[in-house]
Design an enzyme around this catalytic site. Structure first.
Site, PDB file in Angstrom:
ATOM      1  N   ARG A 125       1.467  -0.787  -0.050  1.00  0.00           N
ATOM      2  CA  ARG A 125      -0.304   0.163   0.068  1.00  0.00           C
ATOM      3  C   ARG A 125       0.748   1.182  -0.287  1.00  0.00           C
ATOM      4  O   ARG A 125       1.842   0.866   0.615  1.00  0.00           O
ATOM      5  CB  ARG A 125      -0.824  -0.193   1.634  1.00  0.00           C
ATOM      6  CG  ARG A 125      -0.340  -0.009   2.664  1.00  0.00           C
ATOM      7  CD  ARG A 125       0.159   1.321   3.213  1.00  0.00           C
ATOM      8  NE  ARG A 125       0.474   1.523   4.286  1.00  0.00           N
ATOM      9  CZ  ARG A 125       1.118   2.213   5.330  1.00  0.00           C
ATOM     10  NH1 ARG A 125       1.571   3.223   4.372  1.00  0.00           N
ATOM     11  NH2 ARG A 125       1.055   2.401   6.459  1.00  0.00           N
ATOM     12  N   GLU A 224      -7.204   7.879   7.214  1.00  0.00           N
ATOM     13  CA  GLU A 224      -5.849   8.818   7.914  1.00  0.00           C
ATOM     14  C   GLU A 224      -5.203   9.192   6.754  1.00  0.00           C
ATOM     15  O   GLU A 224      -4.421  10.596   6.438  1.00  0.00           O
ATOM     16  CB  GLU A 224      -4.535   7.794   8.789  1.00  0.00           C
ATOM     17  CG  GLU A 224      -3.871   8.911   8.895  1.00  0.00           C
ATOM     18  CD  GLU A 224      -2.009   7.650   9.516  1.00  0.00           C
ATOM     19  OE1 GLU A 224      -3.434   6.635  10.314  1.00  0.00           O
ATOM     20  OE2 GLU A 224      -1.641   7.274   9.274  1.00  0.00           O
ATOM     21  N   ARG A 228      -5.258   6.111   0.060  1.00  0.00           N
ATOM     22  CA  ARG A 228      -4.363   4.563   0.132  1.00  0.00           C
ATOM     23  C   ARG A 228      -4.569   3.826  -0.278  1.00  0.00           C
ATOM     24  O   ARG A 228      -5.733   3.446  -1.011  1.00  0.00           O
ATOM     25  CB  ARG A 228      -5.105   4.305   1.143  1.00  0.00           C
ATOM     26  CG  ARG A 228      -4.205   4.814   3.422  1.00  0.00           C
ATOM     27  CD  ARG A 228      -3.009   4.704   3.477  1.00  0.00           C
ATOM     28  NE  ARG A 228      -2.406   5.701   4.469  1.00  0.00           N
ATOM     29  CZ  ARG A 228      -1.846   5.074   5.433  1.00  0.00           C
ATOM     30  NH1 ARG A 228      -2.472   3.506   5.398  1.00  0.00           N
ATOM     31  NH2 ARG A 228      -1.538   5.242   6.671  1.00  0.00           N
ATOM     32  N   CYS A 270       0.731  11.663   9.145  1.00  0.00           N
ATOM     33  CA  CYS A 270       1.676  10.702   9.923  1.00  0.00           C
ATOM     34  C   CYS A 270       3.035  10.401   9.519  1.00  0.00           C
ATOM     35  O   CYS A 270       3.323   9.654   8.902  1.00  0.00           O
ATOM     36  CB  CYS A 270       1.126   9.108  10.268  1.00  0.00           C
ATOM     37  SG  CYS A 270       2.409   8.079  11.938  1.00  0.00           S
ATOM     38  N   THR A 272       6.046   9.156   9.867  1.00  0.00           N
ATOM     39  CA  THR A 272       6.015   7.489   9.863  1.00  0.00           C
ATOM     40  C   THR A 272       6.126   7.476   8.221  1.00  0.00           C
ATOM     41  O   THR A 272       6.353   6.267   7.770  1.00  0.00           O
ATOM     42  CB  THR A 272       5.366   6.723  10.870  1.00  0.00           C
ATOM     43  OG1 THR A 272       3.814   6.270  10.409  1.00  0.00           O
ATOM     44  CG2 THR A 272       6.126   6.762  12.105  1.00  0.00           C
ATOM     45  N   ARG A 279       4.094   0.648   2.853  1.00  0.00           N
ATOM     46  CA  ARG A 279       4.039  -0.474   3.348  1.00  0.00           C
ATOM     47  C   ARG A 279       4.156  -2.009   2.218  1.00  0.00           C
ATOM     48  O   ARG A 279       2.914  -2.490   1.388  1.00  0.00           O
ATOM     49  CB  ARG A 279       3.518  -0.897   4.672  1.00  0.00           C
ATOM     50  CG  ARG A 279       3.671  -1.245   5.717  1.00  0.00           C
ATOM     51  CD  ARG A 279       2.879  -1.359   7.433  1.00  0.00           C
ATOM     52  NE  ARG A 279       1.604  -1.882   7.109  1.00  0.00           N
ATOM     53  CZ  ARG A 279       1.696  -3.021   7.387  1.00  0.00           C
ATOM     54  NH1 ARG A 279       2.643  -4.391   7.583  1.00  0.00           N
ATOM     55  NH2 ARG A 279       0.306  -3.405   7.413  1.00  0.00           N
ATOM     56  N   ARG A 308       3.910  -6.828  12.759  1.00  0.00           N
ATOM     57  CA  ARG A 308       3.211  -7.105  13.704  1.00  0.00           C
ATOM     58  C   ARG A 308       2.008  -7.768  13.555  1.00  0.00           C
ATOM     59  O   ARG A 308       2.748  -9.371  12.776  1.00  0.00           O
ATOM     60  CB  ARG A 308       2.623  -5.835  12.292  1.00  0.00           C
ATOM     61  CG  ARG A 308       2.561  -4.313  12.265  1.00  0.00           C
ATOM     62  CD  ARG A 308       1.660  -3.667  11.260  1.00  0.00           C
ATOM     63  NE  ARG A 308       2.924  -2.298  11.011  1.00  0.00           N
ATOM     64  CZ  ARG A 308       1.836  -1.176  10.186  1.00  0.00           C
ATOM     65  NH1 ARG A 308       0.898  -1.105   9.625  1.00  0.00           N
ATOM     66  NH2 ARG A 308       2.542  -0.017  10.678  1.00  0.00           N
ATOM     67  N   GLU A 313      -2.164  -3.037  12.667  1.00  0.00           N
ATOM     68  CA  GLU A 313      -0.832  -2.444  13.407  1.00  0.00           C
ATOM     69  C   GLU A 313      -1.604  -2.147  14.885  1.00  0.00           C
ATOM     70  O   GLU A 313      -2.911  -2.056  14.892  1.00  0.00           O
ATOM     71  CB  GLU A 313      -0.704  -0.865  13.268  1.00  0.00           C
ATOM     72  CG  GLU A 313       0.323  -0.003  14.504  1.00  0.00           C
ATOM     73  CD  GLU A 313       0.550   1.432  12.925  1.00  0.00           C
ATOM     74  OE1 GLU A 313      -0.250   2.056  12.881  1.00  0.00           O
ATOM     75  OE2 GLU A 313       1.555   1.505  13.594  1.00  0.00           O
TER      76      GLU A 313
HETATM   77  P1  ADP Z   1      -1.518  -0.350   6.848  1.00  0.00           P
HETATM   78  O1  ADP Z   1      -2.841   0.651   6.254  1.00  0.00           O
HETATM   79  O2  ADP Z   1      -0.308   1.029   7.870  1.00  0.00           O
HETATM   80  O3  ADP Z   1      -0.709  -1.536   6.031  1.00  0.00           O
HETATM   81  P2  ADP Z   1      -2.798  -1.955   9.132  1.00  0.00           P
HETATM   82  O4  ADP Z   1      -1.309  -2.385   9.631  1.00  0.00           O
HETATM   83  O5  ADP Z   1      -3.251  -1.571  10.039  1.00  0.00           O
HETATM   84  O6  ADP Z   1      -2.178  -0.884   8.306  1.00  0.00           O
HETATM   85  O7  ADP Z   1      -3.126  -2.610   7.945  1.00  0.00           O
HETATM   86  C1  ADP Z   1      -4.482  -2.661   6.983  1.00  0.00           C
HETATM   87  C2  ADP Z   1      -4.869  -4.029   7.127  1.00  0.00           C
HETATM   88  O8  ADP Z   1      -4.200  -4.808   6.026  1.00  0.00           O
HETATM   89  C3  ADP Z   1      -5.279  -4.839   8.109  1.00  0.00           C
HETATM   90  O9  ADP Z   1      -6.679  -5.546   8.088  1.00  0.00           O
HETATM   91  C4  ADP Z   1      -4.184  -5.823   8.192  1.00  0.00           C
HETATM   92  O10 ADP Z   1      -4.493  -7.345   8.797  1.00  0.00           O
HETATM   93  C5  ADP Z   1      -4.466  -5.530   6.780  1.00  0.00           C
HETATM   94  N1  ADP Z   1      -2.725  -6.767   5.708  1.00  0.00           N
HETATM   95  C6  ADP Z   1      -1.351  -5.871   6.004  1.00  0.00           C
HETATM   96  N2  ADP Z   1      -0.968  -6.942   5.100  1.00  0.00           N
HETATM   97  C7  ADP Z   1      -1.591  -7.903   4.551  1.00  0.00           C
HETATM   98  C8  ADP Z   1      -1.231  -8.870   4.250  1.00  0.00           C
HETATM   99  N3  ADP Z   1      -0.375  -9.167   3.263  1.00  0.00           N
HETATM  100  N4  ADP Z   1      -2.409  -9.817   3.717  1.00  0.00           N
HETATM  101  C9  ADP Z   1      -3.062  -9.698   4.193  1.00  0.00           C
HETATM  102  N5  ADP Z   1      -3.870  -9.030   4.299  1.00  0.00           N
HETATM  103  C10 ADP Z   1      -3.462  -7.582   5.204  1.00  0.00           C
HETATM  104  C1  CIR Z   2       1.102   6.533  17.693  1.00  0.00           C
HETATM  105  O1  CIR Z   2       2.274   7.736  17.485  1.00  0.00           O
HETATM  106  O2  CIR Z   2       1.701   5.405  18.079  1.00  0.00           O
HETATM  107  C2  CIR Z   2      -0.125   6.375  16.241  1.00  0.00           C
HETATM  108  N1  CIR Z   2      -0.016   7.957  16.279  1.00  0.00           N
HETATM  109  C3  CIR Z   2       0.817   5.879  15.377  1.00  0.00           C
HETATM  110  C4  CIR Z   2       1.622   5.830  14.726  1.00  0.00           C
HETATM  111  C5  CIR Z   2       2.628   4.489  13.558  1.00  0.00           C
HETATM  112  N2  CIR Z   2       1.608   5.578  12.664  1.00  0.00           N
HETATM  113  C6  CIR Z   2       0.498   5.477  11.960  1.00  0.00           C
HETATM  114  O3  CIR Z   2      -0.066   4.185  12.261  1.00  0.00           O
HETATM  115  N3  CIR Z   2       0.338   6.287  10.956  1.00  0.00           N
END
Ligand code: ADP
Ligand code: CIR
Length: 356
Positions: A125, A224, A228, A270, A272, A279, A308, A313
């Site tokens: 993403r 956020e 995305r 954010c 990060t 990611r 994670r 997260e």
């Molecule tokens: P981000 O959008 O920052 O990656 P999260 O860590 O909250 O945020 O992940 C968002 C969603 O994507 C969650 O439901 C997570 O389980 C899912 N996800 C992340 N990586 C994978 C993956 N490789 N396969 C399936 N689902 C994933």
């Molecule tokens: C923290 O400071 O822990 C939260 N604001 C999350 C930080 C990680 N960044 C994010 O999810 N985009």
């Protein structure tokens, strides 16, 4: 109303963050920095109070700040630059680089390479925001709707496998949302970190999710970050997932101009996510290795990986399955960071095989 009051307030006193807080906000908001910034406002009037509201409300934050606009990164640089350089191990005066060219890496499908079912799914993403608008923390309701309209315009220009349907969040039933979350397609709602920084004002207005029929390509709108953009599928074909995302990124960028700066790359709410906003993750089964925390952490740190739980997260691992992704986002291209993840996951699987 409370959020509105907070928003318009400046901080009269040096904020008291508990000693126990391990946030980067706690580490870098010294009295000197506070004095410099206490009356500062970005181009849209975003204040220090707003910038740090999430970290103050949530002392268990790891970072504790969310920006208000591209301009926030300039105005609040005395605080934000230190947080950025600590998190990303990046010199904020260097130039960020972008490239989607993975042709020299020869990514092999993980499970064929390792002859086993290690990788359940792969997802990449990116986070993007538009240069003409404040970020979600400080956007107006009307601006948020303008962004949603631009997003829909971009979605209408998709062809082939990227074609799909946009679902405004407010039109999805509770059951539909629950299912989409369980299947890892939809964002969580009611995140206390995002709530505290103002990102969830007017929820669910102008938020939504675009999905193609095979659910391999998705876009989250006005969560956020304003965009995305997500490519995902079962199994371990990183090449296919990455290339699909590269194509979508190019198309959306034509309709909606992303905010990109020379030193910080893509601007994100954010800090990060600055840089690539990318990611690249796998859900990978590592039951044996995960019981040896020391080696697991060593390999993760060598390849700059973030580990994670499988519900994203702040979640836990289930059944020895982990979400393993690139940790760095800034100073390296999208292609280079996908390679971090590729190399790291290969080494994790190699060690898992040896432990059998
Ligand atoms: P981000 O959008 O920052 O990656 P999260 O860590 O909250 O945020 O992940 C968002 C969603 O994507 C969650 O439901 C997570 O389980 C899912 N996800 C992340 N990586 C994978 C993956 N490789 N396969 C399936 N689902 C994933
Ligand atoms: C923290 O400071 O822990 C939260 N604001 C999350 C930080 C990680 N960044 C994010 O999810 N985009």
């Amino acid at each position: 109303l409370q959020q509105f009051l907070n928003a318009s307030k400046t901080i009269d006193e040096f904020p008291n963050i508990p000693e126990s807080s391990k946030s980067l906000l706690k580490k870098y908001l010294t009295k000197d920095v506070y004095k410099k910034l206490k009356d500062a406002k970005d181009a849209n009037g975003f204040t220090l109070q707003q910038l740090i509201s999430s970290g103050l409300a949530n002392p268990d934050s790891s970072i504790g700040v969310y920006a208000g606009s591209t301009d926030s990164y300039k105005v609040f640089a005395p605080l934000l630059n230190q947080i950025i350089s600590d998190y990303h191990q990046y010199d904020v005066n260097s130039k960020h680089t972008s490239s989607w060219d993975i042709s020299s890496y020869n990514f092999e499908e993980f499970n064929s390479k390792h002859k086993g079912d290690y990788v359940l799914s792969t997802r990449v993403r990116i986070a993007r925001n538009l240069s003409k608008f404040p970020l979600g923390t400080n956007i107006t309701k009307e601006q948020r709707q303008q962004i949603e309209n631009l997003a829909i315009q971009a979605f209408n220009s998709f062809e082939g496998e990227l074609k799909g349907t946009y679902y405004p969040l407010g039109k999805l039933t509770e059951q539909e949302k629950k299912q989409l979350k369980e299947d890892h397609f939809l964002f969580k709602e009611g995140d206390r970190f995002l709530k505290a920084c103002g990102c969830e004002r007017d929820w669910p207005d102008a938020r939504g999710i675009f999905i193609n029929p095979s659910k391999t390509f998705l876009v989250w709108v006005n969560e956020e970050d304003q965009f995305r953009i997500i490519s995902m599928q079962n199994g371990g074909d990183l090449k296919q997932v990455f290339e699909r995302l590269a194509k979508a990124h190019e198309i959306i960028n034509k309709v909606a101009q992303f905010s990109i700066t020379e030193n910080l790359g893509a601007i994100t709410t954010c800090p990060t996510n600055l840089g690539t906003g990318m990611r690249a993750s796998v859900h990978v089964k590592l039951p044996l290795l995960s019981s040896d925390e020391k080696i697991f952490k060593q390999i993760a740190s060598k390849h700059h990986l973030d580990i994670r739980g499988i519900d994203g997260e702040h979640s836990e691992s289930k059944g020895g399955i982990f979400d393993v992704s690139n940790k760095r986002r800034l100073g390296y291209s999208e292609a280079q960071l996908a390679l971090d993840m590729y190399n790291g996951v290969n080494e994790l699987i190699e060690v898992e095989k040896q432990l059998k």
